[in-house]
Motif scaffolding. Structure first.
Motif, PDB file in Angstrom:
ATOM      1  N   ASN A  28      -5.063 -23.825 -60.381  1.00  0.00           N
ATOM      2  CA  ASN A  28      -5.352 -22.427 -60.707  1.00  0.00           C
ATOM      3  C   ASN A  28      -4.948 -21.470 -59.575  1.00  0.00           C
ATOM      4  OD1 ASN A  28      -6.601 -23.371 -63.091  1.00  0.00           O
ATOM      5  ND2 ASN A  28      -8.528 -23.674 -61.994  1.00  0.00           N
ATOM      6  N   SER A  29      -3.850 -21.769 -58.897  1.00  0.00           N
ATOM      7  CA  SER A  29      -3.398 -20.909 -57.805  1.00  0.00           C
ATOM      8  C   SER A  29      -2.301 -19.969 -58.290  1.00  0.00           C
ATOM      9  CB  SER A  29      -2.887 -21.754 -56.640  1.00  0.00           C
ATOM     10  OG  SER A  29      -1.763 -22.517 -57.029  1.00  0.00           O
ATOM     11  N   PHE A  30      -1.974 -18.996 -57.446  1.00  0.00           N
ATOM     12  CA  PHE A  30      -0.985 -17.974 -57.784  1.00  0.00           C
ATOM     13  C   PHE A  30       0.126 -17.963 -56.739  1.00  0.00           C
ATOM     14  CE2 PHE A  30      -5.124 -16.635 -59.342  1.00  0.00           C
ATOM     15  CZ  PHE A  30      -4.872 -16.347 -60.679  1.00  0.00           C
ATOM     16  N   ASP A  31       1.318 -17.599 -57.178  1.00  0.00           N
ATOM     17  CA  ASP A  31       2.477 -17.555 -56.290  1.00  0.00           C
ATOM     18  C   ASP A  31       2.550 -16.185 -55.619  1.00  0.00           C
ATOM     19  OD1 ASP A  31       4.756 -18.195 -54.954  1.00  0.00           O
ATOM     20  OD2 ASP A  31       6.106 -17.869 -56.665  1.00  0.00           O
ATOM     21  N   TRP A  32       1.645 -15.953 -54.695  1.00  0.00           N
ATOM     22  CA  TRP A  32       1.576 -14.669 -53.985  1.00  0.00           C
ATOM     23  C   TRP A  32       2.092 -14.854 -52.563  1.00  0.00           C
ATOM     24  CZ3 TRP A  32      -4.206 -13.616 -55.558  1.00  0.00           C
ATOM     25  CH2 TRP A  32      -4.254 -13.226 -56.897  1.00  0.00           C
ATOM     26  N   ASN A  33       3.099 -14.072 -52.177  1.00  0.00           N
ATOM     27  CA  ASN A  33       3.578 -14.142 -50.800  1.00  0.00           C
ATOM     28  C   ASN A  33       2.652 -13.362 -49.870  1.00  0.00           C
ATOM     29  OD1 ASN A  33       4.222 -11.391 -51.054  1.00  0.00           O
ATOM     30  ND2 ASN A  33       6.337 -11.833 -51.659  1.00  0.00           N
ATOM     31  N   MET A  34       2.980 -13.346 -48.575  1.00  0.00           N
ATOM     32  CA  MET A  34       2.097 -12.739 -47.579  1.00  0.00           C
ATOM     33  C   MET A  34       1.969 -11.236 -47.796  1.00  0.00           C
ATOM     34  SD  MET A  34       0.282 -14.077 -45.236  1.00  0.00           S
ATOM     35  CE  MET A  34      -0.802 -13.571 -43.894  1.00  0.00           C
ATOM     36  N   GLN A  35       3.050 -10.587 -48.231  1.00  0.00           N
ATOM     37  CA  GLN A  35       2.994  -9.149 -48.454  1.00  0.00           C
ATOM     38  C   GLN A  35       2.053  -8.800 -49.611  1.00  0.00           C
ATOM     39  OE1 GLN A  35       5.907 -10.779 -47.738  1.00  0.00           O
ATOM     40  NE2 GLN A  35       5.898  -9.936 -45.665  1.00  0.00           N
ATOM     41  N   LEU A  86     -15.987 -10.331 -62.821  1.00  0.00           N
ATOM     42  CA  LEU A  86     -14.796 -10.137 -63.655  1.00  0.00           C
ATOM     43  C   LEU A  86     -13.493 -10.516 -62.953  1.00  0.00           C
ATOM     44  CD1 LEU A  86     -15.668  -6.694 -65.304  1.00  0.00           C
ATOM     45  CD2 LEU A  86     -15.709  -8.945 -66.396  1.00  0.00           C
ATOM     46  N   ILE A  87     -13.501 -10.597 -61.624  1.00  0.00           N
ATOM     47  CA  ILE A  87     -12.256 -10.831 -60.881  1.00  0.00           C
ATOM     48  C   ILE A  87     -11.551 -12.130 -61.289  1.00  0.00           C
ATOM     49  CG2 ILE A  87     -11.390 -11.482 -58.585  1.00  0.00           C
ATOM     50  CD1 ILE A  87     -12.945  -9.186 -57.409  1.00  0.00           C
ATOM     51  N   PRO A  88     -12.254 -13.292 -61.449  1.00  0.00           N
ATOM     52  CA  PRO A  88     -11.529 -14.515 -61.833  1.00  0.00           C
ATOM     53  C   PRO A  88     -10.784 -14.376 -63.152  1.00  0.00           C
ATOM     54  CG  PRO A  88     -13.700 -15.075 -60.988  1.00  0.00           C
ATOM     55  CD  PRO A  88     -13.680 -13.581 -61.141  1.00  0.00           C
ATOM     56  N   ILE A  89     -11.439 -13.779 -64.157  1.00  0.00           N
ATOM     57  CA  ILE A  89     -10.775 -13.597 -65.445  1.00  0.00           C
ATOM     58  C   ILE A  89      -9.643 -12.588 -65.316  1.00  0.00           C
ATOM     59  CG2 ILE A  89     -11.091 -12.830 -67.836  1.00  0.00           C
ATOM     60  CD1 ILE A  89     -13.998 -13.743 -67.617  1.00  0.00           C
ATOM     61  N   GLY A  90      -9.899 -11.487 -64.578  1.00  0.00           N
ATOM     62  CA  GLY A  90      -8.879 -10.460 -64.416  1.00  0.00           C
ATOM     63  C   GLY A  90      -7.647 -10.957 -63.702  1.00  0.00           C
ATOM     64  N   SER A  91      -7.816 -11.877 -62.759  1.00  0.00           N
ATOM     65  CA  SER A  91      -6.662 -12.370 -62.013  1.00  0.00           C
ATOM     66  C   SER A  91      -5.727 -13.197 -62.903  1.00  0.00           C
ATOM     67  CB  SER A  91      -7.128 -13.217 -60.821  1.00  0.00           C
ATOM     68  OG  SER A  91      -7.872 -14.343 -61.258  1.00  0.00           O
ATOM     69  N   TYR A  92      -6.293 -13.897 -63.889  1.00  0.00           N
ATOM     70  CA  TYR A  92      -5.469 -14.693 -64.798  1.00  0.00           C
ATOM     71  C   TYR A  92      -4.710 -13.814 -65.790  1.00  0.00           C
ATOM     72  CZ  TYR A  92      -7.757 -18.948 -63.150  1.00  0.00           C
ATOM     73  OH  TYR A  92      -8.213 -19.980 -62.375  1.00  0.00           O
ATOM     74  N   TYR A  93      -5.370 -12.776 -66.294  1.00  0.00           N
ATOM     75  CA  TYR A  93      -4.768 -11.962 -67.345  1.00  0.00           C
ATOM     76  C   TYR A  93      -4.056 -10.715 -66.823  1.00  0.00           C
ATOM     77  CZ  TYR A  93      -7.342 -14.865 -70.645  1.00  0.00           C
ATOM     78  OH  TYR A  93      -7.817 -15.930 -71.371  1.00  0.00           O
ATOM     79  N   GLY A  94      -4.407 -10.274 -65.636  1.00  0.00           N
ATOM     80  CA  GLY A  94      -3.791  -9.047 -65.126  1.00  0.00           C
ATOM     81  C   GLY A  94      -3.021  -9.232 -63.836  1.00  0.00           C
ATOM     82  N   GLY A  95      -3.026 -10.451 -63.271  1.00  0.00           N
ATOM     83  CA  GLY A  95      -2.274 -10.694 -62.052  1.00  0.00           C
ATOM     84  C   GLY A  95      -2.847  -9.954 -60.848  1.00  0.00           C
ATOM     85  N   TRP A  96      -2.041  -9.893 -59.803  1.00  0.00           N
ATOM     86  CA  TRP A  96      -2.514  -9.277 -58.561  1.00  0.00           C
ATOM     87  C   TRP A  96      -2.775  -7.784 -58.719  1.00  0.00           C
ATOM     88  CZ3 TRP A  96       0.139  -5.334 -56.225  1.00  0.00           C
ATOM     89  CH2 TRP A  96       1.473  -5.148 -56.574  1.00  0.00           C
ATOM     90  N   GLN A  97      -2.083  -7.147 -59.707  1.00  0.00           N
ATOM     91  CA  GLN A  97      -2.307  -5.716 -59.912  1.00  0.00           C
ATOM     92  C   GLN A  97      -3.732  -5.426 -60.369  1.00  0.00           C
ATOM     93  OE1 GLN A  97       0.204  -7.504 -61.198  1.00  0.00           O
ATOM     94  NE2 GLN A  97       2.178  -6.464 -60.891  1.00  0.00           N
ATOM     95  N   LEU A  98      -4.249  -6.247 -61.309  1.00  0.00           N
ATOM     96  CA  LEU A  98      -5.611  -6.034 -61.783  1.00  0.00           C
ATOM     97  C   LEU A  98      -6.626  -6.416 -60.704  1.00  0.00           C
ATOM     98  CD1 LEU A  98      -7.394  -5.109 -64.062  1.00  0.00           C
ATOM     99  CD2 LEU A  98      -7.317  -7.414 -65.050  1.00  0.00           C
ATOM    100  N   VAL A  99      -6.305  -7.418 -59.894  1.00  0.00           N
ATOM    101  CA  VAL A  99      -7.177  -7.768 -58.776  1.00  0.00           C
ATOM    102  C   VAL A  99      -7.295  -6.581 -57.818  1.00  0.00           C
ATOM    103  CG1 VAL A  99      -7.477  -9.264 -56.776  1.00  0.00           C
ATOM    104  CG2 VAL A  99      -6.702 -10.237 -58.939  1.00  0.00           C
ATOM    105  N   CYS A 100      -6.175  -5.927 -57.551  1.00  0.00           N
ATOM    106  CA  CYS A 100      -6.198  -4.731 -56.695  1.00  0.00           C
ATOM    107  C   CYS A 100      -7.067  -3.634 -57.309  1.00  0.00           C
ATOM    108  CB  CYS A 100      -4.781  -4.206 -56.480  1.00  0.00           C
ATOM    109  SG  CYS A 100      -3.805  -5.171 -55.315  1.00  0.00           S
TER     110      CYS A 100
END
Length: 469
Positions: free
Chosen positions: A52-59, A105-119
């Motif tokens: 359940n990880s994401f391909d997010w770079n350092m930036q 809500l953050i765990p669900i939001g990260s799956y459906y909205g990506g890093w933008q919704l997490v922000c």
């Protein structure tokens, strides 16, 4: 004839005021836990070896880590006005309630909205936490008697560092046992329980409390001068404030503090994993040690500052600058040492990090008190202004670190990050040492109405004066 008011302390050791202090202490523990949980969770969220990880770079990670402060800066200055209008209890409840709901809500939001919704979620959390300190300050001013103000206020605000340390310590164990979403679920659940308890136990003031006894109520109100008095808002001398060099130096040193502190706060877990090779479980425990040191050292540094002033070894201005220099030049030197720690020397690196953050406790008796020294009538406004500027820096610092770290496994790139933070600590505090002052500023004096000048003072008036200061 002047009638002396005798303030009788209730016979009971614990009272309703102590319940309020405990709830506010827990509010800061929870708020700062939810403020820093992303620093630990993002290590697991971006680990390609984990499920359940994401391909997010350092930036991308740096953008997520800084997004909390995008919302946090907005309500810094208006927060005090809102607390005065609506009451501190309502705003603290909103703050913890919103942060808890968003954490869930953050765990669900990260799956459906990506890093933008997490922000977006982090921005909302930051926005609501902008109300926290003005509201807590408002409640302390109504609930804590002058005779108990130092120790009870210290207990409340110490919750911030304890919450930070506990979150860093337990997050790794939670993520290893149940996965990174459990970090957010645990924070959100505890926050909801706090809100339910505070709705029943909390109150804006002793006057509105349904649980407080008459003896304790009169003790608090007499001590604070709240019996038969009316608080008036003084006109703020905005032009004089922003053209005052001592106040500008206060903004500068506050910005330097936030650059160094939040660079370490947001980037330290990644540094320990990528450079030192510490697994996430050990990462959490070791990351917590510096903030436990800061929590513990805040008390002796505070006693030392009071002792120096009591003995009149230094002036107030010199004492504040000494404490602030311990809090910023000490970490500046330790950061340089940290940048040369060889890979694999985990104990040495953690030891230096503990020194960096632990010594930073000096700022509590440094610039943090200068707002009150230089303009007691406008201390809250001054804190809102400097905190607003400083938290803009809190946004920039992680982004700058991300821009410097093209390869987060390269110790030479981390050395640049540490050198920049060290230079900012040193130069910004030097500006404060040269231009800062604790002398009461001329613009603090506000002409009083003629009838107020002729009115006789009373012990209650004096108590109220000290409360406003």
């Amino acid at each position: 004839m002047v009638v002396e008011v005798v303030i009788k302390k209730p016979s009971s050791v614990l009272g309703v005021r102590h319940v309020q202090v405990l709830m506010l202490f827990l509010a800061l523990v929870l708020a700062f836990s939810m403020r820093v949980n992303m620093s630990m969770a993002i290590v697991a969220m971006s680990d390609r070896d984990q499920d359940n990880s994401f391909d997010w770079n350092m930036q991308t990670q740096s953008v997520i880590l800084s997004s909390f402060f995008w919302g946090y800066i907005i309500l810094q200055i208006p927060g005090g006005e809102l607390a005065a209008k609506f009451g501190g209890m309502v705003l603290v409840t909103i703050c913890i309630g919103v942060n808890s709901a968003v954490s869930l809500l953050i765990p669900i939001g990260s799956y459906y909205g990506g890093w933008q919704l997490v922000c977006a979620c982090r921005v909302l959390q930051g926005l609501s936490q902008g109300l926290l300190f003005p509201s807590v300050h408002n409640l302390i001013g109504k609930w804590v008697p002058l005779e108990e103000k130092s120790r009870l206020s210290t207990l409340i605000y110490a919750g911030a560092q304890l919450g930070t340390a506990l979150q860093l310590m337990v997050s790794g164990f939670i993520a290893a046992a149940w996965g990174w979403p459990a970090i957010f679920y645990a924070n959100g659940t505890l926050g909801v329980l706090w809100v339910v308890a505070y709705v029943f136990l909390g109150s804006d003031s002793p006057h509105t409390s349904r649980m407080i006894g008459e003896d304790e109520k009169m003790y608090i109100q007499n001590s604070l001068g709240h019996v038969g008095t009316e608080h008036k808002k003084l006109p703020t001398p905005w032009k004089a404030i922003f053209t005052s060099l001592p106040f500008i130096s206060l903004i500068v040193t506050h910005c330097g503090q936030n650059w160094g502190f939040w660079t370490l706060m947001t980037e330290m877990p990644s540094y320990m994993k990528q450079v030192l090779g510490v697994d996430i479980k050990a990462n959490g425990v070791m990351s917590a040690l510096p903030y436990l040191a800061m929590y513990i050292l805040s008390f002796p540094i505070g006693f030392m500052s009071d002792y120096i002033l009591k003995k009149k070894w230094l002036s107030i201005t010199a004492s504040r600058k000494l404490s602030n220099s311990i809090g910023q030049w000490g970490p500046a030197l330790a950061l340089i040492g940290l940048s040369y720690v060889p890979a694999g020397h985990v104990a040495l690196a953690v030891g230096l990090l503990t020194v960096v953050v632990g010594l930073n406790a000096g700022h509590y008796t440094g610039f943090m008190l200068v707002h009150i020294d230089m303009a007691p009538n406008f201390a809250g406004t001054l804190m809102g202004i400097t905190n607003c500027f400083a938290n803009c820096i809190s946004i920039v610092a992680p982004l700058a670190a991300g821009a410097m770290l093209h390869d987060e496994t390269d110790p030479h790139q981390w050395r640049i990050v540490f050198y920049v933070s060290s230079a900012i600590y040193f130069s910004f505090n030097l500006f404060f040492v040269i231009f800062g002052s604790c002398e009461t500023q001329t613009w603090n004096a506000v002409p009083q109405a003629e009838d107020e000048e002729k009115a006789p003072s009373s012990p209650q008036d004096k108590s109220n004066k000290y409360l406003e200061i």
